[in-house]
Design an enzyme around this catalytic site. Structure first.
Site, PDB file in Angstrom:
ATOM      1  CG  HIS A  87      55.381  72.300  23.240  1.00  0.00           C
ATOM      2  ND1 HIS A  87      54.433  73.268  23.126  1.00  0.00           N
ATOM      3  CD2 HIS A  87      55.770  71.986  21.975  1.00  0.00           C
ATOM      4  CE1 HIS A  87      54.239  73.533  21.833  1.00  0.00           C
ATOM      5  NE2 HIS A  87      55.032  72.770  21.117  1.00  0.00           N
ATOM      6  CG  ASP A 102      54.630  74.484  26.397  1.00  0.00           C
ATOM      7  OD1 ASP A 102      55.465  75.150  25.789  1.00  0.00           O
ATOM      8  OD2 ASP A 102      53.808  73.715  25.864  1.00  0.00           O
TER       9      ASP A 102
HETATM   10  C1  XUL Z   1      53.862  75.615  15.639  1.00  0.00           C
HETATM   11  C2  XUL Z   1      52.796  74.793  16.218  1.00  0.00           C
HETATM   12  C3  XUL Z   1      53.160  74.029  17.440  1.00  0.00           C
HETATM   13  C4  XUL Z   1      52.630  72.638  17.470  1.00  0.00           C
HETATM   14  C5  XUL Z   1      53.132  71.830  18.634  1.00  0.00           C
HETATM   15  O1  XUL Z   1      53.457  76.380  14.568  1.00  0.00           O
HETATM   16  O2  XUL Z   1      51.686  74.767  15.722  1.00  0.00           O
HETATM   17  O3  XUL Z   1      52.780  74.747  18.556  1.00  0.00           O
HETATM   18  O4  XUL Z   1      51.241  72.640  17.521  1.00  0.00           O
HETATM   19  O5  XUL Z   1      54.498  71.779  18.703  1.00  0.00           O
END
Ligand code: XUL
Ligand code: CO
Length: 438
Positions: free
Chosen positions: A100, A103
Site C-alpha cells: 500500500h 506502508d
Molecule cells: C484487508 C486486506 C488488505 C488488502 C489490501 O483485510 O486484506 O490488506 O489485501 O488492501
C-alpha cells in the site's frame, strides 16, 4: 544495516529435511504440468504485515523486534527499511512483493508533502527492484487508516474526502506504473456502512462505480496496462462491506459496466468470513473469467475476526491449487497477506512463516496436479452429469425444448429415477489417498 545477518539463502532440501530454514516442498525450478513451481505460484511477500506489522492487537501494543527500524514515521526510516525488505525477498527467493502507498512512505502534513514522500521511497524501491530482480505484483492505496476516511473513501458522505481519495489513487497508480506493477488492487477498506439509518446506499454505490471508471480512464491516459483487481471482504472494519464476496463484486461490476476492466483478488479468510470456502469463491470467479489473484492466508475457526494467519493446511492449499490450475493465475500471484502472531516477535519468525506457507502451497500444487493427471475428480464429475450428454438432457442444454416438451416427456415416463450416487465420502477418501501419496 543488514536485516537478517545470520540467515542464509533458503534452499530446497526435500521432504526429509529437518532444517527449519529450508524448503521441503518448494523447489522453484521443479516442473509441474509443464511450468516451474516459481511460474505457477508467483509468490509475493506483502510489505504491510511483514515490514510494518507491529504485533499490536485490539488488546495490546507492539511486540515485534525489528532492529533495523527506528520506529519513527520519518522518510529516512522508510527508505532504510526498503533494502532490508529486499534482503528478505531475496533470501526467501520470492519473485514479487506488494504494498500500500502508506506502508512504504509516511503521510506528510498535506497532499503534496505526502506525494513527495512517496516519490522519495519509490526511488529506493525502484533501485532495489533493479538490483535484485524482484518485481511488484501489485500496488494499492491505503484509504482506511487515516481519520479522514472514517466514513469511507469513494463511498464517503464528504465530497472533499472523495476528491482526496481520487488524488491518492491517481498517485498510487502512477507509482505502481513507474515500478512496473503487474496489477492494481482495490480492497474496499471502509467502503460499506455501519448503519442504514444514516446511509444512502444507492448514492454511495453510484459514487464507487464512477470512481472505478475514473481509475480506468486514468490508467489508459498514463499507459498503465496492469490488471485492476477488487478484493472481496464481507465485514471488518464496517458491518457490511460493499465488496462482500465474489458474487456481490461481480454483480457490482456488471451493474456499473466495469466487467471488462476488473478481475478479483480473492483472500482465503475473507471467504471464510463471508461464509464460503476459498474453493467456492475461486470457482465462482473462475467460471466467470474473473479470477485474477489470491491473498493467501487462513483464519482461526474459533475466532470470528480476520486473524490473517499463514496457511499450512494441505487440504486448503490442495483445494486452492485445484482451482488455480483449472483457471490459471497470471498476471496475479499467491500473495501472503498474512501476519505473524504477536508472540512470534523475532525477525527469524518471518522466515518460518513464509517457508511454511510456500511449502504448503508447493505440496498443494503437486497434489492437485496428481489428482488432475488421473482425472480423479473430473472423470467423476463428467459421469455425474452424463444424463445431459444425450437424449432429453442434451436437448435441455441445447435449448431446443420448452416446458411443454419436458412435461410431455415426463408424462410419457411417469417419474424420474435416481441415476447416480454423489459419493461424497468416497471422494473425500480419494483426496486423502493423494495426500498420502505425495
Ligand atoms: C484487508 C486486506 C488488505 C488488502 C489490501 O483485510 O486484506 O490488506 O489485501 O488492501
Ligand atoms: Co488482502
Amino acid at each position: 544495516m543488514a536485516g537478517f545477518p545470520d540467515i542464509p539463502q533458503i534452499a530446497y532440501e526435500g521432504p526429509q529435511s529437518d532444517n527449519p530454514l529450508a524448503f521441503r516442498w518448494y523447489n522453484a525450478e521443479e516442473v509441474v504440468e509443464g511450468k516451474s513451481m516459481k511460474e505457477h505460484l508467483r509468490f509475493t511477500v506483502c510489505y504491510w504485515h511483514s515490514f510494518r506489522g507491529t504485533g499490536a492487537d485490539p488488546f495490546g501494543g507492539p511486540t515485534m523486534q525489528r532492529p533495523w527500524d527506528d520506529g519513527s514515521e520519518s522518510v529516512e526510516n522508510a527508505c532504510n527499511r526498503v533494502p532490508v525488505a529486499f534482503e528478505f525477498f531475496e533470501k526467501l527467493g520470492v519473485p514479487f512483493y506488494a504494498f500500500h502507498d502508506r506502508d512504504v512512505a509516511p503521510e506528510g502534513s498535506n497532499l503534496s508533502e505526502t506525494n513527495a514522500n512517496l516519490d522519495k521511497v519509490a526511488d529506493v524501491l525502484e533501485a532495489e527492484q533493479k538490483r535484485s530482480g524482484v518485481k511488484l505484483l501489485w500496488g494499492t492505496a491505503n484509504m482506511f487508516s487515516h481519520p479522514r476516511y472514517m466514513h469511507g473513501a469513494a463511498t464517503t458522505c464528504n465530497a472533499d474526502v472523495y476528491a482526496y481519495a481520487a488524488a491518492q489513487v491517481k498517485k498510487a497508480l502512477e507509482i505502481t506504473h513507474r515500478l512496473g506493477g503487474e496489477n492494481y488492487v482495490f480492497w474496499g477498506g471502509r467502503e460499506g456502512y455501519q448503519n442504514l439509518y444514516n446511509t444512502d446506499m444507492k448514492r454511495e454505490l453510484d459514487h464507487l462505480g464512477a470512481f472505478f471508471h475514473m481509475a480506468v480512464d486514468y490508467a489508459k491516459e498514463i499507459g498503465f496496462k496492469g490488471q485492476f483487481l477488487i478484493e472481496p471482504k464481507p465485514k471488518e472494519p464496517t458491518k457490511h462491506q460493499y465488496d462482500s464476496d465474489v458474487a456481490a463484486c461481480l454483480n457490482f461490476l456488471r451493474t456499473y459496466d466495469l466487467m471488462d476492466h476488473f478481475k478479483l483478488n480473492i483472500e482465503t479468510n475473507h471467504a471464510t468470513l463471508a461464509g464460503h470456502t476459498m474453493m467456492h469463491e475461486l470457482d465462482c470467479a473462475g467460471m466467470q473469467g474473473a479470477l485474477g489473484s489470491i491473498d493467501a492466508n487462513t483464519g482461526d475457526m474459533l475466532l470470528g475476526w480476520d486473524t490473517d494467519q499463514f496457511p499450512t493446511d494441505y487440504y486448503l492449499t490442495t483445494q486452492t491449487m485445484l482451482m488455480l490450475l483449472k483457471y490459471g493465475l497470471a498476471p496475479g500471484g499467491v500473495n501472503f497477506d498474512a501476519k505473524l502472531r504477536r508472540e512470534s516477535f523475532e525477525p527469524v519468525d518471518l522466515f518460518h512463516a513464509h517457508i511454511g506457507g510456500m511449502d504448503a502451497f508447493a505440496k498443494g500444487l503437486k497434489i492437485a496436479a496428481a489428482i488432475r493427471a488421473d482425472r480423479a475428480l473430473d472423470g467423476f464429475v463428467e459421469k455425474r452429469y452424463s444424463s445431459f450428454d444425450s437424449g432429453i438432457g442434451e436437448k435441455i442444454e441445447k435449448g431446443t425444448v420448452n416446458f411443454k416438451d419436458l412435461e410431455a416427456y415426463m408424462l410419457g415416463k411417469g417419474d424420474a429415477e435416481p441415476n447416480v450416487s454423489g459419493r461424497q465420502e468416497m471422494l473425500e477418501n480419494v483426496i486423502n489417498r493423494y495426500l498420502d501419496m505425495i
